[in-house]
Structure formats: structure tokens, C-alpha cells
Write an enzyme that holds these catalytic residues in place. Structure first.
Site, PDB file in Angstrom:
ATOM      1  N   LYS A  77       0.786  -1.137  -0.091  1.00 32.16           N
ATOM      2  CA  LYS A  77      -0.025  -0.009   0.180  1.00 32.16           C
ATOM      3  C   LYS A  77       0.869   1.176  -0.132  1.00 32.16           C
ATOM      4  O   LYS A  77       0.545   2.158  -0.648  1.00 32.16           O
ATOM      5  CB  LYS A  77      -1.109   0.118   1.080  1.00 32.16           C
ATOM      6  CG  LYS A  77      -2.124  -1.261   1.056  1.00 32.16           C
ATOM      7  CD  LYS A  77      -3.000  -0.878   2.161  1.00 32.16           C
ATOM      8  CE  LYS A  77      -4.182  -1.970   1.911  1.00 32.16           C
ATOM      9  NZ  LYS A  77      -5.345  -1.968   3.158  1.00 32.16           N
ATOM     10  N   ASP A 113     -10.287   2.075   1.332  1.00 28.39           N
ATOM     11  CA  ASP A 113     -10.394   1.637   2.526  1.00 28.39           C
ATOM     12  C   ASP A 113     -11.375   2.584   3.605  1.00 28.39           C
ATOM     13  O   ASP A 113     -12.136   1.965   4.581  1.00 28.39           O
ATOM     14  CB  ASP A 113      -8.917   1.299   3.208  1.00 28.39           C
ATOM     15  CG  ASP A 113      -8.384   0.213   2.790  1.00 28.39           C
ATOM     16  OD1 ASP A 113      -8.965  -0.837   2.222  1.00 28.39           O
ATOM     17  OD2 ASP A 113      -7.143   0.246   2.658  1.00 28.39           O
TER      18      ASP A 113
END
Length: 276
Positions: A77, A113
């Protein structure tokens, strides 16, 4: 990146995938493939690519135009945010991207997210947050901070094994002007009414052993295996448990829209998840 074809117009292959290590357990292919089928995107494929963060720059540089997007999981990420040509404000703040989308300007970093965590909490009945706690301090924890702040969190306890590693998360909370308290995991008494755990499988025994109580809502971002030791401990104490599948589902719906340019077929994606 909407599909602007007219009837009878052929469209070449469009490829997408989830990136990370490991990814064999990921349910992202199930969700995205279900979306493509429901949308009639027969030219779209979705795979799982097992790669580490150090592999990401080389991978992206060598891809053909048929590659349109990636879901990004750990440990990639931060690398995704670093290597992208265009970084949206949210992944820039978090220094973490869970989505890469091909654009005319190159690869664009996004983070869905936050939406996933926020939707999971709201659908569990969390409408307003006063004091919250985050277990862990990685990229998903930073996304949880934004989601909790958007729900009105007035204070966040950051519960970590090594407080020195909480710097990025504390930076995000400071930017959001949310007061924080850093607590060592081994000494923690988590009294917040809303808790988000981003602790990996290896740390589950420690967080499960914390003194949980009735009235708490705990979101565990893990979903495989389920229930986690933490989920079992919270339920046994009378608390409400929200599983990571909800986070996965809602962040995936946004990814589908970003990659294909079409509204996510929520009912069909949910049916695929329920039928797995």
C-alpha cells in the site's frame, strides 16, 4: 474511464488484479468478477498477483495498456502511493493506496479503505463516535482514523505494541485535529465504545486477551479465518462484532466504479460473497 462502446462495437481485453503478498486467500477476485458478470463486461478479467512492495515499480513499468486497475493489499500500500503518477489527497494524507487506476496521466492512486471502514461501522449502527480506539498503526489504521474522524470522533486511543512505530498514524490524526492518547498494547485497557482493530493474525492472541466489555462495537478488519480470536472474545463479553468482510465488500464496490466507470452492482456482488 467509462465504457463508451456502442452496440456491436468490439472492445479489447481489460485486465485488473489484486496485488500483495500473500494474496491466495483474497476474496477480491470473487467480488470483482461478480461485478463484471453483472455489468456484462465480458472483456474484463481479474486475477491475483503475488508480489512484494519492492516489485511494484518494475511491474507497473512493464504493463501493457490492457491493464486498467489494481486492488492493492499488504505489503504494497505505501509503495503504491509512492510509485503512482497521480496521488489523490486521501492516499497522500495516509501515505497508503489500496487502489491504482490507469488514466491518461498514468497510474492514479486512490484509497477506498476509508469508505469500506466507514460503511461497515455505519451499517452496524455506529452513527456518531465520541471516544474511539485503533489497535495497530499501519496503513489500514490510518484509514480507520479518517473514517472515525468523519463519524465525529472526539478522541482516539492508539493502542500499539511499539509506540515509536505510531508516527504516521499520529501524523494523520494530528492533521485531522483529533486528540489522541498512545497506549502500549501490553498495558491497555480499551474503554472506548468504538474500536477498530487492524492487528494481523499473529497478534490476535494478545488483543483477544484484553478486557473487553458489553456495549462496545469492535470492527476487526480481518476476515480469514473467521471468527478471529478477537471477535470471539468480544462476542463472549457481550460486545458487538463487525467483521472485515464488510470492509472488503464496500471498498471493492468503490474500486469497481473507479476501474470500470460504471456503478457497482451491489446486489450481485453481495450475492457472490454470501454464496462463497
Amino acid at each position: 474511464m467509462a465504457d463508451r462502446r456502442t452496440p456491436g462495437t468490439a472492445v479489447g481485453t481489460r485486465r485488473a488484479a489484486v496485488l500483495g503478498r500473500p494474496v491466495g486467500h483474497s476474496l477480491s477476485p470473487l467480488l470483482h468478477r461478480a461485478a463484471y458478470a453483472a455489468l456484462g463486461l465480458t472483456e474484463w478479467t481479474y486475477d491475483a498477483l503475488d508480489i512484494g512492495a519492492e516489485d511494484l515499480p518494475t511491474l507497473l513499468a512493464g504493463l501493457s495498456e490492457e491493464w486498467r486497475g489494481f486492488s492493492v493489499t499488504m505489503p504494497c500500500k505505501q509503495a503504491a502511493a509512492d510509485v503512482a503518477d497521480v496521488v489523490e489527497p486521501l492516499p497522500r494524507l495516509l501515505h497508503a493506496a489500496n487502489t491504482l487506476v490507469r488514466t491518461d496521466a498514468g497510474w492514479r492512486a486512490e484509497n477506498t479503505d476509508v469508505t469500506g471502514i466507514g460503511m461497515a461501522l455505519q451499517l452496524a449502527g455506529v452513527e456518531q463516535v465520541e471516544r474511539a480506539a485503533i489497535l495497530g498503526a499501519g496503513g489500514t489504521a490510518a484509514a480507520a482514523a479518517v473514517a472515525l474522524a468523519s463519524l465525529g470522533a472526539e478522541h482516539v486511543d492508539v493502542v500499539v505494541r511499539e509506540p515509536i512505530r505510531a508516527g504516521d498514524l499520529l501524523r494523520v490524526l494530528d492533521t485531522l485535529t483529533v486528540p489522541t492518547t498512545v497506549v502500549s498494547l501490553e498495558q491497555a485497557v480499551v474503554d472506548a465504545s468504538v474500536v477498530v482493530s487492524t492487528v494481523p493474525v499473529g497478534g490476535q492472541p494478545v488483543v483477544a486477551a484484553l478486557p473487553w466489555r458489553a456495549g462496545q462495537t469492535v470492527l476487526d478488519v480481518l476476515y480469514d479465518p473467521w471468527p478471529t480470536p478477537l471477535a470471539t472474545a468480544v462476542a463472549d463479553a457481550g460486545g458487538a462484532v463487525v467483521g472485515g468482510l464488510e470492509v472488503l465488500f464496500w471498498q471493492a464496490t468503490v474500486q469497481v466504479e473507479l476501474m470500470t466507470g460504471q456503478p457497482a452492482p451491489i446486489a450481485e456482488m453481495r450475492a457472490a460473497l454470501d454464496a462463497r
